[in-house]
Design a protein around this motif. Sequence first.
Motif, PDB file in Angstrom:
ATOM      1  N   MET A 100       0.841  -1.204   0.000  1.00 14.23           N
ATOM      2  CA  MET A 100       0.000   0.000   0.000  1.00 14.23           C
ATOM      3  C   MET A 100       0.874   1.250   0.000  1.00 14.23           C
ATOM      4  SD  MET A 100      -3.438  -0.840   2.218  1.00 14.23           S
ATOM      5  CE  MET A 100      -2.625  -0.822   3.788  1.00 14.23           C
ATOM      6  N   ALA A 101       2.018   1.201   0.688  1.00 12.95           N
ATOM      7  CA  ALA A 101       2.939   2.341   0.667  1.00 12.95           C
ATOM      8  C   ALA A 101       3.421   2.596  -0.761  1.00 12.95           C
ATOM      9  CB  ALA A 101       4.115   2.098   1.611  1.00 12.95           C
ATOM     10  N   HIS A 102       3.565   1.521  -1.559  1.00 10.56           N
ATOM     11  CA  HIS A 102       3.946   1.694  -2.966  1.00 10.56           C
ATOM     12  C   HIS A 102       2.852   2.390  -3.776  1.00 10.56           C
ATOM     13  CE1 HIS A 102       7.866  -0.030  -3.244  1.00 10.56           C
ATOM     14  NE2 HIS A 102       7.489  -1.196  -2.760  1.00 10.56           N
ATOM     15  N   LEU A 103       1.614   2.272  -3.345  1.00  7.23           N
ATOM     16  CA  LEU A 103       0.533   2.971  -4.040  1.00  7.23           C
ATOM     17  C   LEU A 103       0.597   4.473  -3.779  1.00  7.23           C
ATOM     18  CD1 LEU A 103      -2.456   0.499  -3.505  1.00  7.23           C
ATOM     19  CD2 LEU A 103      -0.833   0.623  -5.421  1.00  7.23           C
ATOM     20  N   VAL A 104       1.254   4.852  -2.672  1.00  8.75           N
ATOM     21  CA  VAL A 104       1.449   6.264  -2.347  1.00  8.75           C
ATOM     22  C   VAL A 104       2.776   6.757  -2.920  1.00  8.75           C
ATOM     23  CG1 VAL A 104       1.723   7.923  -0.454  1.00  8.75           C
ATOM     24  CG2 VAL A 104       0.093   6.030  -0.228  1.00  8.75           C
ATOM     25  N   GLU A 105       3.829   5.953  -2.727  1.00  8.65           N
ATOM     26  CA  GLU A 105       5.188   6.302  -3.177  1.00  8.65           C
ATOM     27  C   GLU A 105       5.791   5.073  -3.850  1.00  8.65           C
ATOM     28  OE1 GLU A 105       8.404   7.678  -4.419  1.00  8.65           O
ATOM     29  OE2 GLU A 105       7.100   9.098  -3.379  1.00  8.65           O
ATOM     30  N   PRO A 106       5.894   5.063  -5.183  1.00  6.67           N
ATOM     31  CA  PRO A 106       6.342   3.872  -5.906  1.00  6.67           C
ATOM     32  C   PRO A 106       7.771   3.386  -5.591  1.00  6.67           C
ATOM     33  CG  PRO A 106       5.203   5.355  -7.388  1.00  6.67           C
ATOM     34  CD  PRO A 106       5.410   6.096  -6.101  1.00  6.67           C
ATOM     35  N   SER A 107       8.679   4.283  -5.281  1.00  7.29           N
ATOM     36  CA  SER A 107      10.066   3.829  -5.077  1.00  7.29           C
ATOM     37  C   SER A 107      10.396   3.634  -3.599  1.00  7.29           C
ATOM     38  CB  SER A 107      11.044   4.811  -5.716  1.00  7.29           C
ATOM     39  OG  SER A 107      10.809   6.104  -5.225  1.00  7.29           O
ATOM     40  N   HIS A 108      11.483   2.923  -3.339  1.00  6.12           N
ATOM     41  CA  HIS A 108      11.937   2.657  -1.966  1.00  6.12           C
ATOM     42  C   HIS A 108      12.817   3.806  -1.470  1.00  6.12           C
ATOM     43  CE1 HIS A 108      11.132  -1.753  -2.848  1.00  6.12           C
ATOM     44  NE2 HIS A 108      10.420  -1.504  -1.756  1.00  6.12           N
ATOM     45  N   ALA A 160      13.227   7.583   0.953  1.00  8.04           N
ATOM     46  CA  ALA A 160      12.982   7.970   2.346  1.00  8.04           C
ATOM     47  C   ALA A 160      11.495   8.205   2.617  1.00  8.04           C
ATOM     48  CB  ALA A 160      13.795   9.212   2.683  1.00  8.04           C
ATOM     49  N   VAL A 161      10.781   8.780   1.652  1.00  2.60           N
ATOM     50  CA  VAL A 161       9.342   9.015   1.818  1.00  2.60           C
ATOM     51  C   VAL A 161       8.622   7.681   2.005  1.00  2.60           C
ATOM     52  CG1 VAL A 161       7.248   9.886   0.670  1.00  2.60           C
ATOM     53  CG2 VAL A 161       9.397  11.174   0.524  1.00  2.60           C
ATOM     54  N   PHE A 162       8.988   6.693   1.178  1.00  7.06           N
ATOM     55  CA  PHE A 162       8.382   5.370   1.264  1.00  7.06           C
ATOM     56  C   PHE A 162       8.589   4.765   2.659  1.00  7.06           C
ATOM     57  CE2 PHE A 162       8.929   0.789   1.166  1.00  7.06           C
ATOM     58  CZ  PHE A 162       7.748   0.364   0.581  1.00  7.06           C
ATOM     59  N   TRP A 163       9.834   4.731   3.126  1.00  6.66           N
ATOM     60  CA  TRP A 163      10.127   4.112   4.423  1.00  6.66           C
ATOM     61  C   TRP A 163       9.516   4.907   5.568  1.00  6.66           C
ATOM     62  CZ3 TRP A 163      10.865  -0.696   4.272  1.00  6.66           C
ATOM     63  CH2 TRP A 163      11.516  -1.288   3.185  1.00  6.66           C
ATOM     64  N   ASP A 164       9.378   6.210   5.401  1.00  4.35           N
ATOM     65  CA  ASP A 164       8.723   7.017   6.427  1.00  4.35           C
ATOM     66  C   ASP A 164       7.254   6.624   6.562  1.00  4.35           C
ATOM     67  OD1 ASP A 164       8.877   9.140   8.386  1.00  4.35           O
ATOM     68  OD2 ASP A 164       7.576  10.277   7.016  1.00  4.35           O
ATOM     69  N   LEU A 165       6.618   6.270   5.441  1.00  2.00           N
ATOM     70  CA  LEU A 165       5.229   5.814   5.492  1.00  2.00           C
ATOM     71  C   LEU A 165       5.083   4.572   6.374  1.00  2.00           C
ATOM     72  CD1 LEU A 165       4.244   6.216   1.737  1.00  2.00           C
ATOM     73  CD2 LEU A 165       3.237   7.475   3.661  1.00  2.00           C
ATOM     74  N   LEU A 166       6.081   3.697   6.326  1.00  2.51           N
ATOM     75  CA  LEU A 166       6.009   2.442   7.094  1.00  2.51           C
ATOM     76  C   LEU A 166       6.495   2.582   8.527  1.00  2.51           C
ATOM     77  CD1 LEU A 166       7.187  -0.071   4.364  1.00  2.51           C
ATOM     78  CD2 LEU A 166       4.879   0.259   5.262  1.00  2.51           C
TER      79      LEU A 166
END
Length: 163
Positions: A116-124, A126-132
């Motif tokens: 689901m985080a990929h649906l917000v931010e496709p790449s891995h 800092a934004v992606f990991w911050d979501l998790l």
Amino acid sequence: MSADIRDGVLRVSIPGHFSPSQERQWVERMVERMSAKYFARPAVDDDEAASALQRRAQALARQYLGGRGVPSTIGWVTNQTTRWASATPAHRSIRLSHRLRGMPEWVVDYVILHEMAHLVEPSHNAVFWDLLSAYPSTETAKAFLDGAAFAAHRNLTGTPEEL
């Protein structure tokens, strides 16, 4: 050793020098693997499973992602053998490998949140990991999946005492 399905028949190839006992053992192992890979059936009706996964994704999104990242579709698939799951942001879809079934709920929740985080931010990034970062089991679940992948790639089964 190898196994494939040709014309609806499972063909297992093994070295000619195997003893009858080794042959029997490897044929049984390959039949089990191929059956799990190609003939796995969901424990519940597909619509019911998809509905339950959709509700689960919505609850996880509310709790950990501020309501973001809810997929349009989410479901179990049997054709993903090298990934635990995948997401397609353009279609807002998530596919979960059947290999996750039977794993602890907190691990499956992490995988759903990851996709689901990929649906917000496709790449891995800092934004992606911050979501998790809100999910408390992220690092433990990643370690669990790494261990499961390690064991699967080495055909390890049983408890550590047996290995």
